[in-house]
Design a protein around this motif. Sequence first.
Motif, PDB file in Angstrom:
ATOM      1  N   LEU A  98       0.833  -1.200   0.000  1.00 55.71           N
ATOM      2  CA  LEU A  98       0.000   0.000   0.000  1.00 55.71           C
ATOM      3  C   LEU A  98       0.870   1.253   0.000  1.00 55.71           C
ATOM      4  O   LEU A  98       1.836   1.347   0.772  1.00 55.71           O
ATOM      5  N   PRO A  99       0.566   2.232  -0.853  1.00 52.74           N
ATOM      6  CA  PRO A  99       1.377   3.461  -0.942  1.00 52.74           C
ATOM      7  C   PRO A  99       1.080   4.434   0.197  1.00 52.74           C
ATOM      8  O   PRO A  99       0.675   5.587  -0.021  1.00 52.74           O
ATOM      9  N   VAL A 100       1.258   3.948   1.416  1.00 53.61           N
ATOM     10  CA  VAL A 100       0.984   4.736   2.619  1.00 53.61           C
ATOM     11  C   VAL A 100       2.136   4.526   3.589  1.00 53.61           C
ATOM     12  O   VAL A 100       2.695   3.422   3.658  1.00 53.61           O
ATOM     13  N   SER A 101       2.496   5.549   4.323  1.00 55.72           N
ATOM     14  CA  SER A 101       3.618   5.426   5.245  1.00 55.72           C
ATOM     15  C   SER A 101       3.266   4.534   6.434  1.00 55.72           C
ATOM     16  O   SER A 101       2.091   4.340   6.763  1.00 55.72           O
ATOM     17  N   SER A 102       4.282   4.018   7.090  1.00 53.67           N
ATOM     18  CA  SER A 102       4.073   3.180   8.276  1.00 53.67           C
ATOM     19  C   SER A 102       3.376   3.965   9.380  1.00 53.67           C
ATOM     20  O   SER A 102       2.557   3.423  10.128  1.00 53.67           O
ATOM     21  N   PHE A 103       3.711   5.248   9.478  1.00 53.34           N
ATOM     22  CA  PHE A 103       3.071   6.085  10.492  1.00 53.34           C
ATOM     23  C   PHE A 103       1.572   6.197  10.237  1.00 53.34           C
ATOM     24  O   PHE A 103       0.759   6.101  11.162  1.00 53.34           O
ATOM     25  N   GLU A 104       1.192   6.387   8.984  1.00 55.17           N
ATOM     26  CA  GLU A 104      -0.228   6.510   8.640  1.00 55.17           C
ATOM     27  C   GLU A 104      -0.962   5.194   8.859  1.00 55.17           C
ATOM     28  O   GLU A 104      -2.114   5.191   9.324  1.00 55.17           O
ATOM     29  N   LYS A 105      -0.324   4.082   8.541  1.00 54.73           N
ATOM     30  CA  LYS A 105      -0.937   2.774   8.781  1.00 54.73           C
ATOM     31  C   LYS A 105      -1.157   2.558  10.280  1.00 54.73           C
ATOM     32  O   LYS A 105      -2.221   2.098  10.700  1.00 54.73           O
ATOM     33  N   THR A 106      -0.152   2.902  11.071  1.00 58.79           N
ATOM     34  CA  THR A 106      -0.265   2.742  12.517  1.00 58.79           C
ATOM     35  C   THR A 106      -1.317   3.670  13.092  1.00 58.79           C
ATOM     36  O   THR A 106      -2.130   3.260  13.936  1.00 58.79           O
ATOM     37  N   ALA A 107      -1.329   4.928  12.650  1.00 55.26           N
ATOM     38  CA  ALA A 107      -2.307   5.899  13.139  1.00 55.26           C
ATOM     39  C   ALA A 107      -3.725   5.454  12.810  1.00 55.26           C
ATOM     40  O   ALA A 107      -4.646   5.607  13.629  1.00 55.26           O
ATOM     41  N   SER A 108      -3.921   4.892  11.629  1.00 58.14           N
ATOM     42  CA  SER A 108      -5.242   4.416  11.238  1.00 58.14           C
ATOM     43  C   SER A 108      -5.690   3.270  12.140  1.00 58.14           C
ATOM     44  O   SER A 108      -6.846   3.237  12.591  1.00 58.14           O
ATOM     45  N   PHE A 190      -3.600  -5.974  22.644  1.00 57.24           N
ATOM     46  CA  PHE A 190      -4.041  -7.055  21.770  1.00 57.24           C
ATOM     47  C   PHE A 190      -3.822  -6.720  20.300  1.00 57.24           C
ATOM     48  O   PHE A 190      -3.711  -7.640  19.471  1.00 57.24           O
ATOM     49  N   LEU A 191      -3.731  -5.439  19.967  1.00 54.81           N
ATOM     50  CA  LEU A 191      -3.351  -5.061  18.606  1.00 54.81           C
ATOM     51  C   LEU A 191      -1.901  -5.440  18.355  1.00 54.81           C
ATOM     52  O   LEU A 191      -1.566  -5.994  17.290  1.00 54.81           O
ATOM     53  N   LEU A 192      -1.034  -5.180  19.323  1.00 53.63           N
ATOM     54  CA  LEU A 192       0.365  -5.575  19.203  1.00 53.63           C
ATOM     55  C   LEU A 192       0.482  -7.089  19.107  1.00 53.63           C
ATOM     56  O   LEU A 192       1.251  -7.621  18.293  1.00 53.63           O
ATOM     57  N   GLY A 193      -0.289  -7.809  19.928  1.00 53.03           N
ATOM     58  CA  GLY A 193      -0.277  -9.259  19.866  1.00 53.03           C
ATOM     59  C   GLY A 193      -0.773  -9.786  18.533  1.00 53.03           C
ATOM     60  O   GLY A 193      -0.240 -10.768  17.997  1.00 53.03           O
ATOM     61  N   ALA A 194      -1.796  -9.120  17.970  1.00 52.36           N
ATOM     62  CA  ALA A 194      -2.333  -9.546  16.672  1.00 52.36           C
ATOM     63  C   ALA A 194      -1.309  -9.396  15.564  1.00 52.36           C
ATOM     64  O   ALA A 194      -1.300 -10.163  14.594  1.00 52.36           O
ATOM     65  N   LEU A 195      -0.415  -8.408  15.691  1.00 54.91           N
ATOM     66  CA  LEU A 195       0.606  -8.167  14.684  1.00 54.91           C
ATOM     67  C   LEU A 195       1.863  -9.002  14.890  1.00 54.91           C
ATOM     68  O   LEU A 195       2.658  -9.179  13.960  1.00 54.91           O
ATOM     69  N   CYS A 196       2.045  -9.516  16.093  1.00 51.26           N
ATOM     70  CA  CYS A 196       3.274 -10.260  16.414  1.00 51.26           C
ATOM     71  C   CYS A 196       3.107 -11.773  16.291  1.00 51.26           C
ATOM     72  O   CYS A 196       4.039 -12.469  15.876  1.00 51.26           O
ATOM     73  N   PHE A 197       1.937 -12.279  16.675  1.00 54.90           N
ATOM     74  CA  PHE A 197       1.730 -13.723  16.686  1.00 54.90           C
ATOM     75  C   PHE A 197       0.941 -14.157  15.458  1.00 54.90           C
ATOM     76  O   PHE A 197      -0.013 -13.490  15.050  1.00 54.90           O
ATOM     77  N   ILE A 270       3.907  -0.882  18.326  1.00 56.90           N
ATOM     78  CA  ILE A 270       3.050  -1.204  17.187  1.00 56.90           C
ATOM     79  C   ILE A 270       3.619  -0.585  15.920  1.00 56.90           C
ATOM     80  O   ILE A 270       3.664  -1.214  14.849  1.00 56.90           O
ATOM     81  N   PHE A 271       4.067   0.658  16.014  1.00 60.84           N
ATOM     82  CA  PHE A 271       4.669   1.338  14.856  1.00 60.84           C
ATOM     83  C   PHE A 271       5.911   0.593  14.366  1.00 60.84           C
ATOM     84  O   PHE A 271       6.091   0.383  13.157  1.00 60.84           O
ATOM     85  N   VAL A 272       6.752   0.171  15.303  1.00 60.85           N
ATOM     86  CA  VAL A 272       7.963  -0.575  14.942  1.00 60.85           C
ATOM     87  C   VAL A 272       7.596  -1.884  14.268  1.00 60.85           C
ATOM     88  O   VAL A 272       8.202  -2.285  13.261  1.00 60.85           O
ATOM     89  N   ARG A 273       6.562  -2.555  14.801  1.00 60.05           N
ATOM     90  CA  ARG A 273       6.137  -3.834  14.209  1.00 60.05           C
ATOM     91  C   ARG A 273       5.588  -3.628  12.803  1.00 60.05           C
ATOM     92  O   ARG A 273       5.882  -4.404  11.887  1.00 60.05           O
ATOM     93  N   VAL A 274       4.763  -2.578  12.615  1.00 59.56           N
ATOM     94  CA  VAL A 274       4.219  -2.291  11.286  1.00 59.56           C
ATOM     95  C   VAL A 274       5.355  -1.977  10.300  1.00 59.56           C
ATOM     96  O   VAL A 274       5.345  -2.432   9.151  1.00 59.56           O
ATOM     97  N   ARG A 275       6.333  -1.239  10.764  1.00 62.89           N
ATOM     98  CA  ARG A 275       7.441  -0.820   9.884  1.00 62.89           C
ATOM     99  C   ARG A 275       8.342  -1.986   9.523  1.00 62.89           C
ATOM    100  O   ARG A 275       8.932  -2.006   8.433  1.00 62.89           O
ATOM    101  N   THR A 276       8.458  -2.964  10.418  1.00 61.59           N
ATOM    102  CA  THR A 276       9.372  -4.083  10.174  1.00 61.59           C
ATOM    103  C   THR A 276       8.657  -5.345   9.716  1.00 61.59           C
ATOM    104  O   THR A 276       9.284  -6.397   9.602  1.00 61.59           O
TER     105      THR A 276
END
Length: 279
Positions: A98-108, A190-197, A270-276
């Motif tokens: 998606l042509p959107v920054s990691s910050f924008e994805k996390t903020a959304s 749980f958002l962080l957990g959803a992105l990690c596991f 969460i931002f770090v996880r989205v970015r990586t």
Amino acid sequence: MANDILNMKRFGKYLASDLRACVSNFAITFAVAAAAPVALYFFYGIFHLIITGFWGGIPLVARVPLFGLILILFLIALPVSCYGRLTDKRAGSQFLLLPVSSFEKTASMILICCIIAPALFFACYGLLDALICLCDSSCGAALLSFSYIKDVSGLITAEADIPAEYLDSFLAVANPAQYIDDFISIVLTFLLGALCFKKGKVAKTMLAMVLISIVVSMAFSPLTISFANRIANADDPRIIFEKFGWVLRNLALVDTISDTVVNLLLAALIFVRVRTLKH
């Protein structure tokens, strides 16, 4: 450079698209949870009719904890349903393109999970509860009346042996608004957990929380034991008000600061996880 991180027009379009995707994945669960007051009302009414022989509505004292339980379950399920798919290769790969920054994805993610969806849920749940109370006076006051705040405040005032100068501080933490940041912590965890596991997201997130709690408890156990011993050995238990006067006079402020620090840390993770995120 700033536009690469946050472009309001681009972010607005992405937020709308992200919200539609979340609705498609979570609409049924949302509807079931929001309509819970109706189901609970009829279940309680039928049970009350069988036992007593006449219909009765759920009193406010029972509806408040039931709402709290349903809200917590809703906040746990929300991020997992909306964003748990991102750990799958197909959905995750599309997300990365998606042509959107990691910050924008996390903020959304945070806006939808912490503000938009919970606000809509509370509005729907509260309005249905108010409608039921309007139709059946045996239910008492509606949740949206917040009359239970007065009951809790009255209980604290009548039962607790609290010096007058600390009473306002203790009454402040009886306000439900004081716990909004705690509910945000649940969502972000749980958002962080959803992105990690990848699998067993809820169970593994809970297990991680337990392990972290154990580690933190062990780290602070000497301080906790020392504090407990000092209170136990004190001639007057009210000495706690003398030793920790500032904290006890500002309980709401201390709670807000500590929760805010935790929430900012979770948002950063969460931002770090989205970015990586990779597949």
